[in-house]
Scaffold this active site. Structure first.
Site, PDB file in Angstrom:
ATOM      1  N   GLU A 174       0.835  -1.217   0.000  1.00 18.92           N
ATOM      2  CA  GLU A 174       0.000   0.000   0.000  1.00 18.92           C
ATOM      3  C   GLU A 174       0.870   1.268   0.000  1.00 18.92           C
ATOM      4  O   GLU A 174       0.579   2.229  -0.701  1.00 18.92           O
ATOM      5  CB  GLU A 174      -0.975  -0.004   1.189  1.00 18.92           C
ATOM      6  CG  GLU A 174      -1.935   1.185   1.169  1.00 18.92           C
ATOM      7  CD  GLU A 174      -3.263   0.964   1.859  1.00 18.92           C
ATOM      8  OE1 GLU A 174      -3.621  -0.186   2.160  1.00 18.92           O
ATOM      9  OE2 GLU A 174      -3.969   1.968   2.078  1.00 18.92           O
ATOM     10  N   ASP A 186      -3.832  -1.427  10.053  1.00 15.47           N
ATOM     11  CA  ASP A 186      -4.931  -2.044   9.304  1.00 15.47           C
ATOM     12  C   ASP A 186      -4.579  -3.443   8.831  1.00 15.47           C
ATOM     13  O   ASP A 186      -5.362  -4.382   8.953  1.00 15.47           O
ATOM     14  CB  ASP A 186      -5.292  -1.175   8.094  1.00 15.47           C
ATOM     15  CG  ASP A 186      -5.755   0.198   8.506  1.00 15.47           C
ATOM     16  OD1 ASP A 186      -5.970   0.413   9.714  1.00 15.47           O
ATOM     17  OD2 ASP A 186      -5.895   1.068   7.624  1.00 15.47           O
TER      18      ASP A 186
HETATM   19  P1  ADP Z   1     -10.948   2.021   3.164  1.00 12.49           P
HETATM   20  O1  ADP Z   1      -9.732   1.164   3.268  1.00 12.49           O
HETATM   21  O2  ADP Z   1     -11.158   2.872   4.380  1.00 12.49           O
HETATM   22  O3  ADP Z   1     -12.178   1.269   2.826  1.00 12.49           O
HETATM   23  P2  ADP Z   1      -9.431   3.146   1.038  1.00 12.49           P
HETATM   24  O4  ADP Z   1      -9.604   4.372   0.208  1.00 12.49           O
HETATM   25  O5  ADP Z   1      -8.166   2.972   1.778  1.00 12.49           O
HETATM   26  O6  ADP Z   1     -10.703   3.051   1.981  1.00 12.49           O
HETATM   27  O7  ADP Z   1      -9.565   1.877   0.087  1.00 12.49           O
HETATM   28  C1  ADP Z   1     -10.686   1.758  -0.783  1.00 12.49           C
HETATM   29  C2  ADP Z   1     -10.206   1.293  -2.141  1.00 12.49           C
HETATM   30  O8  ADP Z   1      -9.763  -0.073  -2.049  1.00 12.49           O
HETATM   31  C3  ADP Z   1     -11.309   1.265  -3.168  1.00 12.49           C
HETATM   32  O9  ADP Z   1     -11.434   2.520  -3.791  1.00 12.49           O
HETATM   33  C4  ADP Z   1     -10.817   0.209  -4.139  1.00 12.49           C
HETATM   34  O10 ADP Z   1      -9.825   0.726  -4.998  1.00 12.49           O
HETATM   35  C5  ADP Z   1     -10.126  -0.780  -3.211  1.00 12.49           C
HETATM   36  N1  ADP Z   1     -11.033  -1.872  -2.800  1.00 12.49           N
HETATM   37  C6  ADP Z   1     -11.375  -2.206  -1.537  1.00 12.49           C
HETATM   38  N2  ADP Z   1     -12.186  -3.298  -1.515  1.00 12.49           N
HETATM   39  C7  ADP Z   1     -12.353  -3.667  -2.799  1.00 12.49           C
HETATM   40  C8  ADP Z   1     -13.063  -4.737  -3.447  1.00 12.49           C
HETATM   41  N3  ADP Z   1     -13.772  -5.630  -2.772  1.00 12.49           N
HETATM   42  N4  ADP Z   1     -12.983  -4.803  -4.796  1.00 12.49           N
HETATM   43  C9  ADP Z   1     -12.254  -3.914  -5.494  1.00 12.49           C
HETATM   44  N5  ADP Z   1     -11.579  -2.907  -4.951  1.00 12.49           N
HETATM   45  C10 ADP Z   1     -11.618  -2.760  -3.628  1.00 12.49           C
HETATM   46 MG    MG Z   2      -7.738   1.878   3.485  1.00 14.97          MG
END
Ligand code: ADP
Ligand code: MG
Length: 414
Positions: A174, A186
């Site tokens: 990440e 996380d």
């Molecule tokens: P958080 O981790 O708080 O949910 P983030 O912005 O760090 O928010 O991560 C969200 C991003 O992770 C989404 O925009 C997408 O790119 C990716 N992501 C998370 N879960 C999925 C999933 N199940 N399928 C595809 N992409 C995902």
């Molecule tokens: Mg995140």
């Protein structure tokens, strides 16, 4: 209202569904199905980049991955969720470069990249994801996606990674591949949490301890209130807070603020006040950036680390209800000293407490995302209803409210 459906109960059915979707998408049989959870942080906010303490717990909400190895060095990823775009992304492992792909596929690609960078013998794979972790709600859908990918590849290629190593590699993916400067919390939560526990993690030496957190046995419920807002302010404010913490540490002559003990806080604040250039509490001291000054951020970090220790002491003593006021004090510190709350989070916390909750705080980076509320089981629905009503009355988007049952970390399901 509280969503009481249990995402854990239908895990087996979801695993079958995810495997079936894999067959539809790729036309072959998956080798297995793996799961990694989202998380909420119970206490210990903005402490991770100060080498401090955090205490997350895994949610019953999980990201599932059905996967099979490939022999041609190609990684194919597909997601059925709103986070993905419905397309199969196809990437050559030997062509992976940090930030080479801005989309969601960067997360799984980053995992393959980080494992290979570490010299681990990872080949190609087909992966299909299916998730119940709310995306972008501060519940760490990104770490769930990373960790489930790392665990699937670990199993497919017999890498034998420990959970801690897996978490560090996921963080590296990440940080260095996707380009998000997150801490280690996380990924560690997704990889290492266990059912019925919160995970105490010391982000300096990465030592950890499972702390029993038996909500149901105590007649308690922990609610997550997803405010469903994310204020733009976030990124710049995060950098500003981090910079102020570093300034504070420098001015106090420590490597990280974690070294300032609670008992020495008044003395530390006096020292900062005496150093004109590091005082930072006047607007002129943080040109252009706004936000809190050095003394305020130091006060937050030092008291927050102390609150984590206090929460652990209460839980170890079996006094779960007594953590309520510590959560609420943590919210006040994030709101007033660290200045990372927002109107929706403050409303959720104030309304929940007024409706009889034992305590509540924003959780995650702030400026939106989610709050956690500790309530008596018997009063939890009322608390949830009051928060929903208050959001409607204030003209905010309806929040999503659900119970945070301390759940298992990443695992193989099939
Ligand atoms: P958080 O981790 O708080 O949910 P983030 O912005 O760090 O928010 O991560 C969200 C991003 O992770 C989404 O925009 C997408 O790119 C990716 N992501 C998370 N879960 C999925 C999933 N199940 N399928 C595809 N992409 C995902
Ligand atoms: Mg995140």
């Amino acid at each position: 209202m509280t969503d009481t459906s249990s995402p854990a109960a239908d895990q087996e059915q979801r695993a079958r569904h995810t495997a079936a979707r894999f067959r539809e998408v790729y036309g072959t049989e998956p080798t297995g199905v793996w799961a990694a959870p989202g998380r909420v942080n119970l206490i210990g906010e903005h402490t991770d980049y100060n080498d401090g303490f955090v205490m997350p717990l895994a949610l019953p909400h999980t990201t599932l991955a059905a996967a099979a190895p490939r022999t041609d060095g190609v990684l194919r990823v597909h997601s059925g969720d709103s986070g993905g775009d419905g397309q199969i992304a196809e990437l050559r492992l030997d062509a992976l470069r940090p930030a080479s792909d801005g989309g969601w596929a960067g997360y799984p690609a980053g995992i393959a990249w980080a494992l290979r960078e570490a010299g681990l013998p990872v080949g190609g794979a087909d992966l299909h994801y299916d998730s119940t972790v709310p995306v972008g709600a501060g519940l760490s859908s990104s770490a769930a996606l990373e960790v489930v990918t790392a665990l699937a590849l670990d199993d497919l290629y017999g890498l034998g990674l420990t959970r801690q190593r897996l978490a560090r590699l996921a963080q590296r993916a990440e940080n260095a591949f996707v380009g998000v400067p997150c801490g280690i919390m996380d990924q560690t939560a997704a990889a290492c949490c266990t059912e019925g526990h919160a995970l105490f993690l010391d982000t300096r030496d990465l030592s950890q301890r499972q702390v029993p957190f038996d909500l149901a046995g105590e007649g308690l419920r922990l609610l997550v209130v997803d405010t469903r807002v994310k204020h733009e302010l976030g990124d710049g404010a995060y950098a500003q807070r981090r910079a102020m913490c570093e300034r504070g540490a420098r001015a106090l002559g420590v490597r990280a603020l974690r070294e300032v003990r609670y008992a020495h806080l008044p003395e530390a604040l006096d020292r900062l006040a005496a150093q004109g250039d590091a005082r930072g509490d006047g607007p002129g001291d943080t040109p252009g950036a706004g936000g809190p000054g050095v003394r305020a951020v130091v006060r937050h970090v030092v008291t927050e680390n102390r609150r984590v220790e206090d929460v652990i002491a209460r839980l170890d003593a079996g006094e779960t209800r007594a953590i309520g006021p510590l959560l609420t004090a943590g919210h006040a510190s994030l709101r007033d000293d660290f200045q990372v709350s927002c109107a929706e989070l403050d409303l959720a916390v104030e309304t929940a407490c007024a409706a009889g909750a034992l305590g509540a705080r924003m959780t995650g980076g702030g400026f939106g995302g989610s709050a956690v509320v500790l309530a008596e089981e018997a009063g939890a629905d009322t608390v949830a209803a009051r928060v929903t009503e208050a959001f409607a009355a204030a003209g905010h988007t309806a929040p999503r409210i659900f119970p945070a049952v301390p759940s298992a970390g990443a695992r193989r399901l099939v």
